[in-house]
Design a protein around this motif. Sequence first.
Motif, PDB file in Angstrom:
ATOM      1  N   CYS A  96       0.837  -1.190   0.000  1.00 12.74           N
ATOM      2  CA  CYS A  96       0.000   0.000   0.000  1.00 12.74           C
ATOM      3  C   CYS A  96       0.876   1.246   0.000  1.00 12.74           C
ATOM      4  O   CYS A  96       1.723   1.416   0.870  1.00 12.74           O
ATOM      5  N   ASP A  97       0.649   2.099  -0.967  1.00  9.28           N
ATOM      6  CA  ASP A  97       1.431   3.327  -1.029  1.00  9.28           C
ATOM      7  C   ASP A  97       1.130   4.235   0.152  1.00  9.28           C
ATOM      8  O   ASP A  97       1.974   5.019   0.573  1.00  9.28           O
ATOM      9  N   LEU A  98      -0.074   4.133   0.675  1.00 10.06           N
ATOM     10  CA  LEU A  98      -0.414   4.987   1.809  1.00 10.06           C
ATOM     11  C   LEU A  98       0.341   4.525   3.053  1.00 10.06           C
ATOM     12  O   LEU A  98       0.891   5.340   3.799  1.00 10.06           O
ATOM     13  N   GLN A  99       0.388   3.220   3.240  1.00  9.80           N
ATOM     14  CA  GLN A  99       1.198   2.694   4.342  1.00  9.80           C
ATOM     15  C   GLN A  99       2.661   3.068   4.153  1.00  9.80           C
ATOM     16  O   GLN A  99       3.304   3.596   5.058  1.00  9.80           O
ATOM     17  N   ASP A 100       3.165   2.776   2.972  1.00  9.02           N
ATOM     18  CA  ASP A 100       4.597   2.942   2.750  1.00  9.02           C
ATOM     19  C   ASP A 100       5.027   4.398   2.871  1.00  9.02           C
ATOM     20  O   ASP A 100       6.022   4.706   3.522  1.00  9.02           O
ATOM     21  N   PHE A 101       4.276   5.293   2.213  1.00  8.44           N
ATOM     22  CA  PHE A 101       4.695   6.691   2.249  1.00  8.44           C
ATOM     23  C   PHE A 101       4.464   7.285   3.637  1.00  8.44           C
ATOM     24  O   PHE A 101       5.232   8.139   4.087  1.00  8.44           O
ATOM     25  N   SER A 102       3.406   6.837   4.323  1.00  9.96           N
ATOM     26  CA  SER A 102       3.186   7.331   5.683  1.00  9.96           C
ATOM     27  C   SER A 102       4.352   6.906   6.563  1.00  9.96           C
ATOM     28  O   SER A 102       4.836   7.667   7.392  1.00  9.96           O
ATOM     29  N   TYR A 103       4.771   5.695   6.365  1.00 14.08           N
ATOM     30  CA  TYR A 103       5.876   5.171   7.167  1.00 14.08           C
ATOM     31  C   TYR A 103       7.155   5.956   6.883  1.00 14.08           C
ATOM     32  O   TYR A 103       7.883   6.332   7.790  1.00 14.08           O
ATOM     33  N   ARG A 104       7.372   6.237   5.626  1.00 18.05           N
ATOM     34  CA  ARG A 104       8.643   6.887   5.277  1.00 18.05           C
ATOM     35  C   ARG A 104       8.586   8.405   5.380  1.00 18.05           C
ATOM     36  O   ARG A 104       9.607   9.037   5.619  1.00 18.05           O
ATOM     37  N   HIS A 105       7.417   9.000   5.144  1.00 12.81           N
ATOM     38  CA  HIS A 105       7.382  10.469   5.075  1.00 12.81           C
ATOM     39  C   HIS A 105       6.380  11.114   6.008  1.00 12.81           C
ATOM     40  O   HIS A 105       6.260  12.327   6.023  1.00 12.81           O
ATOM     41  N   GLY A 106       5.613  10.337   6.748  1.00 16.33           N
ATOM     42  CA  GLY A 106       4.488  10.927   7.482  1.00 16.33           C
ATOM     43  C   GLY A 106       4.734  11.122   8.967  1.00 16.33           C
ATOM     44  O   GLY A 106       5.835  10.909   9.479  1.00 16.33           O
ATOM     45  N   HIS A 107       3.669  11.568   9.647  1.00 13.35           N
ATOM     46  CA  HIS A 107       3.684  11.700  11.101  1.00 13.35           C
ATOM     47  C   HIS A 107       3.431  10.333  11.734  1.00 13.35           C
ATOM     48  O   HIS A 107       2.828   9.470  11.130  1.00 13.35           O
ATOM     49  N   ASP A 108       3.741  10.227  13.008  1.00 14.16           N
ATOM     50  CA  ASP A 108       3.402   8.972  13.666  1.00 14.16           C
ATOM     51  C   ASP A 108       2.149   9.096  14.533  1.00 14.16           C
ATOM     52  O   ASP A 108       1.698   8.148  15.124  1.00 14.16           O
ATOM     53  N   LYS A 109       1.596  10.310  14.606  1.00 15.69           N
ATOM     54  CA  LYS A 109       0.390  10.479  15.423  1.00 15.69           C
ATOM     55  C   LYS A 109      -0.658  11.210  14.607  1.00 15.69           C
ATOM     56  O   LYS A 109      -0.350  11.924  13.672  1.00 15.69           O
ATOM     57  N   SER A 110      -1.901  11.048  15.040  1.00 18.94           N
ATOM     58  CA  SER A 110      -2.968  11.788  14.381  1.00 18.94           C
ATOM     59  C   SER A 110      -3.447  12.904  15.293  1.00 18.94           C
ATOM     60  O   SER A 110      -3.584  12.716  16.496  1.00 18.94           O
ATOM     61  N   ARG A 111      -3.692  14.056  14.719  1.00 19.14           N
ATOM     62  CA  ARG A 111      -4.233  15.170  15.506  1.00 19.14           C
ATOM     63  C   ARG A 111      -5.722  15.311  15.274  1.00 19.14           C
ATOM     64  O   ARG A 111      -6.342  16.270  15.697  1.00 19.14           O
ATOM     65  N   TYR A 112      -6.277  14.360  14.548  1.00 20.27           N
ATOM     66  CA  TYR A 112      -7.676  14.487  14.135  1.00 20.27           C
ATOM     67  C   TYR A 112      -8.598  13.883  15.191  1.00 20.27           C
ATOM     68  O   TYR A 112      -8.492  12.704  15.514  1.00 20.27           O
ATOM     69  N   LEU A 113      -9.477  14.700  15.747  1.00 21.22           N
ATOM     70  CA  LEU A 113     -10.367  14.242  16.822  1.00 21.22           C
ATOM     71  C   LEU A 113     -11.800  14.088  16.351  1.00 21.22           C
ATOM     72  O   LEU A 113     -12.644  13.616  17.086  1.00 21.22           O
ATOM     73  N   GLU A 114     -12.081  14.557  15.139  1.00 26.18           N
ATOM     74  CA  GLU A 114     -13.485  14.652  14.732  1.00 26.18           C
ATOM     75  C   GLU A 114     -13.971  13.303  14.208  1.00 26.18           C
ATOM     76  O   GLU A 114     -13.228  12.341  14.146  1.00 26.18           O
ATOM     77  N   VAL A 115     -15.212  13.297  13.805  1.00 29.07           N
ATOM     78  CA  VAL A 115     -15.812  12.067  13.303  1.00 29.07           C
ATOM     79  C   VAL A 115     -15.339  11.826  11.871  1.00 29.07           C
ATOM     80  O   VAL A 115     -15.266  12.760  11.076  1.00 29.07           O
TER      81      VAL A 115
END
Lengths: 491, 551
Positions: B130-149
């Motif tokens: 999954c490109d979303l997994q891979d790029f998140s792992y390599r280029h993304g944050h490790d936490k989410s700041r999103y609290l909404e629904v």
Amino acid sequence: MVQERRILYEHLDTPNINTYDVFRQHDGYTRFEKAIAEYQPEEIADMVKEAGLKGRGGAGFSTGEKWSFVPRDIEPRYLCCNADESEPGTFSNRYVLEKNPHLLIEGILICCYAMGIETTYVYIRGEFTLGKKMLDAAIKEAYEQGYLGENVRDTGLNINIYTHPGAGAYICGEETGLIESLEGKRGQPRNKPPFPAVQGVFMKPTVVQNVETLCNLPFIVGNGVEWYTQMGPTYGDARFDPPKADPNTGTKLYCISGDVNEPGVYELDLGLTCTELIEVAGGLRGEEVKAVIPGGSSAPILTHYELDTRLDFTSLTLAKSMLGSGGIIVMNETRNIVDCLLNIMKFYAHESCGQCTPCRWGTPWVRDIVQRIADGDGRQTTITRPKFGVTESGRWGDTGETEEIYEDLDLLENVANNIANVDTMTWNTICVFGIAVSWPAVSYMRKFRPEFEAAIREGKLVTLPVAEATVPPEENYAYQQRIIPKEFADL
Amino acid sequence: MAFIKLNDLEIEVEDGTNIVEAAREHDIEVPHYCYHSGLSRPANCRMCLVEPYGPIPGAPPGTIGPARQLATGCTLTVRSAPPERKLEEKYDAIVRTDSERVIKAREDILEFLLVHHPLDCPVCDQAGECDLQDFSYRHGHDKSRYLEVKNVPPKKDLGPDVLLYSTRCIVCTRCIRFCDEVSGSGELGLINRGSHDEIDIPRSHEGIPIQLLDNKLAGNVVDICPVGALISKDFLFKSRPWFMEKANSVCSGCSVGCNVTVEYKTDGVYRIKPRFHEDINQHWMCDDGRLGYHYVNSDDRLQLPQKRVDGELVTTQWADALTLIAENLSEVDAADIVVIGSAQGTNEDNYVLQQFAHDVLKTTQLGLFGQLPGEEHKFPQFTIEADKNPNTAGARTILGSANGNVVLEGDALWEKVAGAKVVYLVSGVPERALEDAEREALEKVDFLIAQDVLPSAVTELADVVLPGTTFAEKDGTFTNSTGWVQRIRKTIDPPGEAQVDWEITQQLAKQLGGEIDYHFAGEIAIAIAENVAGYGDATHQNIGDAGIKLD
Ligand SMILES: Cc1cc2nc3c(=O)[nH]c(=O)nc-3n(C[C@H](O)[C@H](O)[C@H](O)COP(=O)(O)O)c2cc1C
Ligand code: SF4
Ligand code: SF4
Ligand code: SF4
Ligand code: FES
């Protein structure tokens, strides 16, 4: 007392000005005839440039300059008249369409002559059913009178106008979104470059111009550049003196709404201050001005400290806001800025075209954060951190200061700035809708931070007295850095 | 060629190359979602942002600095510039993919991509590729700041093989563009707007599909979906990608010869995906080929030789079957024998077969058998050919390569078969019905040796049945309709005692005292290269993964 100077709106209330005969009696189409008789197309384009006409649709980009980008060796070229007027607080084009549609047609004719264009599309906001009806009727008359069609008035020019109703999307006012929609596609802005001037409608060179911009053309041609450039701000204050190359000439149809006694459209010289404008609109309704939105809902808000700001393109840019569409919304002391922001963010979250990632998912996120704050669920933490200072006992040591952290305000600012950064004027979105979202979000929050903090602290919306609600100008980001982001026009 | 500075590298790239590709060539990753080299470029995901350098407005001439706005690497193409427009007097472009601004922009975009994402990786088919997994792992944050629904758009059944898990969709529009540009069928579109954007097929107001995603190239949208939104029903929940082995092969569904990757475990083939070949299939393959592998895993596969006893086929030992065949073959004249090769077989299978016929049986009467022709399907950027065999061209040439060999096809073949006493028919064609003339001819044969992979109309008539192998169980080469010779590779073991087709033929030859003695398919390819006109370069080594085109 400042007087209105009605030029575009001069005959707005003249009975039956929407008919050819009456329009003709009031110099109708004579300016077009003058253009053809006295000037070469290139001369008209030069005149428009010299007159310093700036686009009235939002970006305020020099019309003459925009025309100079159009390659004249590629056929066909198109004119697209942007009559999608959907910016909240803006309602001036509508009256032109409904009451004086022949003026727009004359403007279109002059532009077509200057740019060698044969086909014009008028993209009209879907809700403007009356406006479209009136314009269609006027176009029909103009065809009958030989101002449109083949061989216009024996000049050898062929000019046709087609009207096209929008389907209710704000984003179709953005010039490339408009073009996509016009072509029958989803109204999603295009990546730029190429700009419409080079590849617009059907990928051919296209001039996109707002209704009001086009309506200025007959008067520039009819009365001359010198007459036109006399209208505009007279600057006394050196701080606000605009560069010579950045003229703010002509009148503007200011749409004044909100807490004024006589809301409506007022045609005034560019460069009046907010205070003067409120006066023109019958004065403030209420005790005090709390805030003024100077250019449609996407423009950064002005506080009561900034009421001497001149409402022209340059001055507002210097004040880190914008004249935009000229939709001025005045708010008095009873208005809650958090609530206002929520209202505006609901609009933008609904209107994002959804094409690009930051805007598609960032805009509703910003709305949700504001909603949470307005609902009283904003997050706040009190932290105590060691701080070196003079303690109560008068000695150097740890003063143990506590600090209020409003996480949601930081988050709000950060998320908005990640869509489009208002400090660096950079964005990662396809179109400038992104900045239209973060501008209000960040400016409201920074300039009226006490009211946001109060909502979080108290767990409900709290409307503070104006003086308490407003961050003083020294701390107000608008005054910190006076750079002119020349390119912030959406071109 | 353009000479550019990419980070600290000085590289030359073709004019018109975009930064994503230029960087990829030098192992620099520019993460991207909406960009696919086979499709148009809407630049809507904003993942590929890079920092171009250029003259700074207002600064003294020659001053170079980062541009105010980042640019999308997928649409930022480089071209050789005239001398006066070169940067630092030599570069046609200067671009950084590793500046702080770029790194931050990637983090921001990934954060936005994940705000409504369900992150149900544990039950998502795409996890692991999954490109979303891979790029998140390599280029993304490790936490989410999103609290909404989070939005929860519905799961949708789009067509015969494609499911849409809308929650996982990142609205890159690759699937829409595929249907518009490559298949030209335009079934997919976006409905709603903004954060409620959803991919969908046309539906009535009641939500009943008006048009399904059922074009013959539909499966490709699953491959190009960068996340687990579009899922193949055929593969759903069958395996984690990392548990499967992969082999580069060629599709056996038709004579186009799409390059594919066969993914398998010891117990069978799990899925087939297209592999890029510039001149043959680009990035794509058709669903017939993609889903046509199931017969390989069938429980009915022939596993042991069979012989006819009292009108019934009964299983027997290899030795017994080979002896029986040898007896029958040596009793008849060469003129009464017909040897039929298969257009589903490899060049190697057919080479050994013709060698057996020509050198051992001394017959020049050969035939070519294969799948019945189907329909040709033309798409704006793809054609599925009517010839449903992968190797008609190769088999035809190779069967006829020895002196005097005559390769009969169609009516001429069946006429000849009707008059023959012994026929050795190598089929391996899945689900091949027999036409009346074919059946009648085969019924007249005294002794029919059928080599096949599944019980079939042919084996029903046979006196001896030999269990052969499918494309997935052997090495070899196919020659497609445009003359590309390409390799297929062994993935799984043949079922039971089934054997590779040329090995069976070689054993028969040995039984009859012939001297055919190859050890692996590559050796046969060398013999083909030496003996068959045009195949001079077609050794396995030369062919590699790219294939070679015959003159
Ligand atoms: C989100 C967005 C909405 C816009 N809406 C309008 C509109 O409703 N009417 C309009 O004239 N211009 C609108 N614009 C500005 C147009 O993109 C364009 O700049 C303008 O039509 C150019 O004409 P002008 O130079 O005459 O102003 C909008 C721009 C953006 C980014
Ligand atoms: S910034 Fe928003 S409105 Fe503009 S293209 Fe992107 S999603 Fe659409
Ligand atoms: S699409 Fe990727 S990130 Fe999303 S659930 Fe599936 S594997 Fe995980
Ligand atoms: S379904 Fe997949 S390919 Fe299609 S838009 Fe969504 S993420 Fe992209
Ligand atoms: S890959 Fe470049 S914007 Fe999506």
